[in-house]
Design an enzyme around this catalytic site. Sequence first.
Site, short mmCIF file in Angstrom:
data_model
loop_
_atom_site.label_atom_id
_atom_site.label_comp_id
_atom_site.label_asym_id
_atom_site.label_seq_id
_atom_site.Cartn_x
_atom_site.Cartn_y
_atom_site.Cartn_z
N ASP A 149 14.10 3.59 -5.17
CA ASP A 149 12.44 3.08 -5.35
C ASP A 149 12.06 4.90 -5.94
OD1 ASP A 149 10.26 2.38 -5.09
OD2 ASP A 149 9.92 1.67 -3.55
N ASP B 173 8.14 -0.36 4.23
CA ASP B 173 8.36 -1.02 2.13
C ASP B 173 9.75 -1.18 2.43
OD1 ASP B 173 8.50 1.92 3.22
OD2 ASP B 173 7.75 2.79 0.81
N ILE C 271 0.33 -0.92 -0.07
CA ILE C 271 0.17 0.15 -0.24
C ILE C 271 0.90 1.03 0.10
CG2 ILE C 271 -1.49 1.38 1.47
CD1 ILE C 271 -3.03 -1.14 2.05
N GLY C 272 1.22 2.56 -1.49
CA GLY C 272 1.71 3.52 -1.50
C GLY C 272 0.87 4.73 -1.55
N ASN C 273 1.24 5.75 -1.07
CA ASN C 273 0.69 6.91 -1.10
C ASN C 273 -0.19 7.24 -2.41
OD1 ASN C 273 1.02 8.13 1.46
ND2 ASN C 273 3.34 7.96 0.31
N THR C 274 0.23 6.55 -3.57
CA THR C 274 -0.95 6.54 -4.43
C THR C 274 -1.34 5.39 -5.01
OG1 THR C 274 0.82 7.93 -5.61
CG2 THR C 274 -0.69 7.72 -7.30
N ASN C 275 -0.43 4.57 -4.84
CA ASN C 275 -1.00 2.81 -5.86
C ASN C 275 -0.90 1.88 -4.86
OD1 ASN C 275 -1.74 3.10 -8.27
ND2 ASN C 275 -0.13 3.46 -8.57
#
Length: 245
Positions: A121, A101, A7-11
């Site tokens: 990254d 992450d 789970i990232g900030n965009t996707n």
Amino acid sequence: MILAVDIGNTNITLGIFKDSRLVKRSAIPTAGENYSYQLKQVLRGYDICYTIICSVVPLTTRKLARDLKILLKNKPLYIVGKDIKVPVRNLYRSPRQVGQDRLVNAYAGVILYGAPLIVVDFGTAVTFDVISRKKEYLGGMIIPGLRISLEALNQRTALLPKIKLSQPQEFIGRDTRNSMLSGIIYGFAALTDDLASRIRKKIGRRALLVGTGGNIKLIAKYCRKIDKIDQDLTLQGLNLLARRE
């Protein structure tokens, strides 16, 4: 089969693994209230027995975990940092400040590529993670990402337009759009190469530089110092963690 979720900030990136093989990779936008429909589409036809989640967005973690528990009928679900600890010696001054992450990337990178190691990254932010010859997580750098930088140019100036992130048509831009794209792409490539050289002087000149993240394929060909491209390094790390348990 194992479901790995980053789970990232965009996707939100989801990977379905059978043993060590990534059999399906999907991404859905992080912004949202209910993920049930999208998850059903991704997981249809797969018998998931175990889910592992790594997240930098706590609210989304709770929502997604809720939907997955319902969809997968309460099959085991583990959250990195809460239920599972990444087995990397963390030398950060305040270890809890390191994003999970980044630790997962370090863990996967060492297993797959060895040490010393540098992981860059290219996600919403650009992060550099540095791992010593002794496989210790030393720390790194956090830099605004490519899209954030483009958005800032538009939002914080009167005349620069909002444009889509893409390859520049020329090195020396001859219009505003290409000047912005050239500045972002070649600028970040030069930053990557210079930081890699400086880090190698600290930890060893043979340290491998592994590139990952959503924008790595866009930027990598402009960089001279990246040795390996592994877009799914975080998912691979989650699968390795899950199978270690």
